[in-house]
Design an enzyme around this catalytic site. Structure first.
Site, PDB file in Angstrom:
ATOM      1  N   MET A   1       2.689  79.753 -37.589  1.00  0.00           N
ATOM      2  CA  MET A   1       1.662  80.780 -37.439  1.00  0.00           C
ATOM      3  C   MET A   1       0.345  80.155 -37.009  1.00  0.00           C
ATOM      4  O   MET A   1      -0.372  79.590 -37.800  1.00  0.00           O
ATOM      5  CB  MET A   1       1.448  81.496 -38.780  1.00  0.00           C
ATOM      6  CG  MET A   1       2.464  82.548 -39.074  1.00  0.00           C
ATOM      7  SD  MET A   1       4.106  81.887 -39.300  1.00  0.00           S
ATOM      8  CE  MET A   1       3.855  80.878 -40.713  1.00  0.00           C
ATOM      9  N   SER A 303       1.956  90.380 -39.915  1.00  0.00           N
ATOM     10  CA  SER A 303       2.134  89.915 -38.545  1.00  0.00           C
ATOM     11  C   SER A 303       2.116  88.398 -38.535  1.00  0.00           C
ATOM     12  O   SER A 303       1.581  87.766 -39.450  1.00  0.00           O
ATOM     13  CB  SER A 303       0.995  90.423 -37.657  1.00  0.00           C
ATOM     14  OG  SER A 303      -0.190  89.672 -37.876  1.00  0.00           O
ATOM     15  N   ASP A 304       2.702  87.802 -37.513  1.00  0.00           N
ATOM     16  CA  ASP A 304       2.421  86.403 -37.241  1.00  0.00           C
ATOM     17  C   ASP A 304       0.960  86.347 -36.783  1.00  0.00           C
ATOM     18  O   ASP A 304       0.366  87.364 -36.420  1.00  0.00           O
ATOM     19  CB  ASP A 304       3.359  85.862 -36.168  1.00  0.00           C
ATOM     20  CG  ASP A 304       3.599  84.373 -36.309  1.00  0.00           C
ATOM     21  OD1 ASP A 304       2.707  83.687 -36.840  1.00  0.00           O
ATOM     22  OD2 ASP A 304       4.656  83.885 -35.865  1.00  0.00           O
ATOM     23  N   CYS A 305       0.376  85.172 -36.796  1.00  0.00           N
ATOM     24  CA  CYS A 305      -1.070  85.083 -36.612  1.00  0.00           C
ATOM     25  C   CYS A 305      -1.497  85.510 -35.209  1.00  0.00           C
ATOM     26  O   CYS A 305      -1.067  84.930 -34.207  1.00  0.00           O
ATOM     27  CB  CYS A 305      -1.557  83.674 -36.929  1.00  0.00           C
ATOM     28  SG  CYS A 305      -1.458  83.316 -38.687  1.00  0.00           S
ATOM     29  N   ALA A 307      -0.670  88.205 -33.794  1.00  0.00           N
ATOM     30  CA  ALA A 307       0.377  88.928 -33.081  1.00  0.00           C
ATOM     31  C   ALA A 307      -0.069  90.330 -32.668  1.00  0.00           C
ATOM     32  O   ALA A 307       0.458  90.881 -31.698  1.00  0.00           O
ATOM     33  CB  ALA A 307       1.643  89.019 -33.933  1.00  0.00           C
TER      34      ALA A 307
END
Length: 783
Positions: A1, A303-305, A307
């Site tokens: 991430m 969320s992924d970072c 995203a």
């Protein structure tokens, strides 16, 4: 991430975060982490229903959300959630990491107080090679315990850990394949369940926390079909994974389903990539319909970072930032790693693109998890996990488990004329050659925290042979200018030679996929030249997460033995030395197919699992790949020999129509008849379960830990069926000459089914064979 706009720099920062922690001076012992409903700070907890531990968490979360202003609500939708002083709610950090040990790669954990390090287990791909679900669970237990100890010591601002990574290791070039349990959906799902239960404080069989209390929170990632980072200019932020319904149903989704339904994970992370055009974090069908409704997920979705930002900034999926925010929250995402929601959610509400009810829904999920962690029940030290302290971090028991995990995973790939083990008493001199030999950090893999101890492979081998001479051979694993002459001189003078080669995080990592499967630079030249010059056949040790094409070494008569050690963690040096000198018998088996270099002709962007003869597409993983392998999935040697014999199968004949009227016609060219699993019903699936009993014998005089792998294979394979499928596995330990009977469960609804082209799980009629080693046992399915 990683942050989207700074991913190149921050990828390296994460990789080396623990080095900085090791070098930084100790700080003074921190105070206890702040907690909500604290009678000594802020307003009286008695006035808030959300502080009453006797109430159901759903009512407590609802009460807390109802007290927040819109600005306060929006502030809580990001990973670094600020405090709400008027309600006595402290700041909270959602981003912490614990892939194979508690790590400071995220923002929630600090090793700057009483606790300076944590137990660093082998990277996941090597741990998976043990095929030992109980070992995986015990590792999860340690990680959860050490995580809680860090929190109780005041060095954590969060207890939500973004692990495990349970994406399928679909392509051997993937830089993050090292983080996963390999290419098999069954193994990956079982790993997820074992790890999650251990971290969260559940029992090995589940059901141990009926009230839902969490020791720490685990998060299964990256949901879904995420297995490309940066390959030939195609990056994970813009990649659109085109996945068939068939492959989604029987390859990419099963691990996540198991993680949620059996593991009861309290978190999911949606991935950067799009799947069939739709970003994962904006996919209502994926997050809400599938995870929450079909699989009954109760937890939070992050969320992924960044995203959410890439939906607008990179993918062009959302026309405005407000559209991106609305798409993600309406899809079912709850928290954004980054600051995008903090910046754009209010304007999305003002523009009537996002109802406040979606914010409330997300906050309800977020605060519910924090309450399950006991962070709203008063002083955490007075709660169920409050007695876990610094003395349990890096304890002897935990470090012994790290050693056991490394021993159990290391795979013996070649042992010509039983070159290994070496006899310590007869080894008067040893040459250790290779760029991976004298760097303890290279043993850890990515997302590692500062380990309890730091021992290089060279140091470990020196403890066995006093006269050990070292020559790196290459400045680094890139090996562009090898010191071949110097390495040859060292090799010539020694009784035995150990070459420690392979890859490291400069070759495979997050945001960096490989383009080749061969060893980098001139490593092969160095290895073959040294092997030719040595007095006796050499021992080759490979450190790497992904597979490499080493046919040259496999077939070289001057290379006596090959060991794959993955990234074996803090105890990897000692584990490898014990194996080389016979104090431990290797039993690991490969959790991923080792492909030849020719496989690189296949575009990494082609997501298809199944082969296509008309175009020469070979398929992927042992289930569908029709090409030649360097080493097959499940391959692994031992210092002893094992034999198998089927003793009994409690159910050999399965009637899909509940009656013995119809029989499959093996001579017919017509497509086999089948039944959808959903039509068979839960009662059929329950009654049709079978127990397979296999006798396993150790024919040598050496004790060994040995994984028993049970596969099923169609006698006549239909279009779309796997060539074979792993259906059960169990690790057993046998003394020399010992025989044991192993019982393996077979469930036809899970193990004899496959997905059709519409993604519907079906069971086809026909003969099948159960396989263990070289033994087969026929079973029949009748429609």
């Amino acid at each position: 991430m990683m942050r989207n706009r700074q991913v190149q720099i921050l990828s390296l920062l994460v990789a080396f975060a623990s080095v900085a922690a090791l070098l930084s001076p100790p700080a003074a012992s921190a105070q206890a982490s702040p907690f909500s409903c604290n009678p000594s700070s802020g307003p009286s907890p008695k006035s808030f229903a959300f502080c009453r531990a006797s109430l159901p968490i759903s009512k407590r979360a609802q009460d807390l959300v109802s007290r927040l202003t819109l600005d306060e609500k929006i502030s809580q939708l990001v990973s670094s959630a600020p405090a709400i002083p008027r309600l006595g709610v402290p700041a909270y950090e959602w981003w912490s990491e614990s892939l194979h040990g508690v790590s400071n790669a995220g923002r929630g954990i600090r090793f700057n107080g009483t606790i300076q390090s944590a137990t660093s287990f082998p990277q996941v791909i090597l741990t998976a090679a043990s095929f030992d679900a109980e070992l995986w669970y015990r590792i999860g237990q340690v990680i959860g315990t050490e995580a809680r100890a860090v929190y109780n010591s005041g060095q954590a601002t969060g207890m939500t850990f973004w692990a495990p990574n349970i994406n399928i290791f679909r392509d051997p070039r993937w830089g993050r394949g090292q983080e996963t349990p390999g290419e098999d959906p069954l193994v990956t799902g079982k790993y997820a369940v074992s790890y999650v239960r251990g971290v969260q404080g559940d029992a090995f069989q589940g059901g141990g926390k009926p009230r839902g209390e969490l020791q720490a929170s685990a998060c299964c990632k990256h949901f879904t079909a995420y297995d490309l980072d940066n390959w030939k200019g195609v990056n994970r932020f813009v990649f659109d994974a085109r996945v068939t319904a068939q492959d989604m149903a029987d390859t990419f989704q099963p691990p996540f389903q198991r993680c949620i339904q059996d593991g009861k994970a309290s978190g999911i992370m949606c991935a950067y990539n799009r799947v069939n055009g739709v970003p994962s974090c904006a996919n209502y069908d994926l997050l809400s319909n599938t995870a929450r409704r079909q699989w009954s997920f109760h937890g939070y979705i992050t969320s992924d970072c960044d995203a959410v930002s890439i939906m607008h900034d990179n993918q062009g999926y959302a026309k405005t930032p407000e559209d991106a925010v609305a798409d993600a929250l309406k899809a079912g995402m709850d928290v954004n790693c980054g600051t995008y929601l903090q910046k754009h959610t209010k304007s999305a509400v003002q523009q009537r693109k996002l109802p406040v009810s979606e914010i409330d829904r997300a906050l309800h999920n977020l605060f519910s998890v924090r309450m399950r962690l006991g962070l709203f029940n008063g002083d955490p030290k007075k709660q169920p996990f409050g007695n876990i302290g610094p003395d349990q971090v890096c304890s002897r028991k935990h470090q012994d488990l790290a050693l056991e995990a490394a021993r159990s995973g290391i795979v013996l790939l070649k042992n010509k004329e039983k070159r290994l083990p070496l006899q310590r008493s007869k080894s008067t001199s040893l040459a250790v050659i290779g760029p991976n030999a004298n760097n303890a950090w290279k043993l850890l893999g990515n997302y590692a925290g500062p380990p309890c101890k730091s021992v290089t492979l060279l140091q470990a081998l020196q403890s066995y042979v006093k006269d050990t001479r070292y020559q790196p051979g290459c400045d680094d694993v890139a090996c562009l200018s090898p010191s071949i002459a110097q390495a040859v001189e060292v090799a010539k003078a020694a009784d035995h030679v150990v070459l420690i080669m392979g890859l490291d995080q400069t070759q495979e990592r997050e945001d960096f996929d490989r383009v080749d499967l061969v060893l980098p630079g001139r490593q092969q030249e160095l290895i073959t030249t040294v092997a030719r010059a040595a007095k006796k056949p050499v021992i080759l040790v490979l450190l790497c997460g992904g597979p490499v094409d080493i046919r040259f070494a496999r077939d070289d008569q001057n290379i006596g033995s090959i060991l794959w050690a993955g990234y074996p963690g803090e105890a990897g040096g000692m584990a490898l030395s014990e194996i080389i000198f016979g104090e431990h018998n290797p039993g690991g088996r490969l959790p991923v197919t080792w492909y030849p270099q020719e496989f690189t002709r296949v575009p990494m962007t082609d997501m298809r699992m199944r082969p296509e003869a008309s175009t020469g597409y070979p398929g992927r993983t042992y289930r569908f790949y029709e090409g030649q392998s360097v080493y097959e999935y499940g391959y692994g040697l031992s210092y002893t020999e094992y034999s198998y014999k089927f003793i009994s199968v409690t159910k050999e004949l399965f009637y899909l129509n509940q009656s013995p009227e119809s029989k499959p016609d093996e001579g017919s060219d017509a497509s086999p008849r089948y039944r959808p699993v959903s039509d068979l019903g839960a009662e059929f699936c329950k009654k049709s379960k079978s127990v397979v009993t296999v006798k396993v014998k150790n024919h040598g005089d050496t004790v060994g830990k040995h994984p028993v792998l049970l596969f099923v294979r169609h006698a006549k394979r239909s279009s779309g069926s796997p060539m074979k499928q792993l259906v059960a596995f169990q690790s057993v330990e046998l003394k020399g000459g010992q025989t044991v009977e192993v019982q393996l469960a077979l469930n036809p609804c899970d193990h004899l089914s496959r997905a059709d082209e519409n993604g519907v799980m079906i069971i086809e009629e026909g003969w099948r064979f159960l396989e263990v080693g070289d033994q087969e046992y026929p079973i029949t399915v009748m429609a």
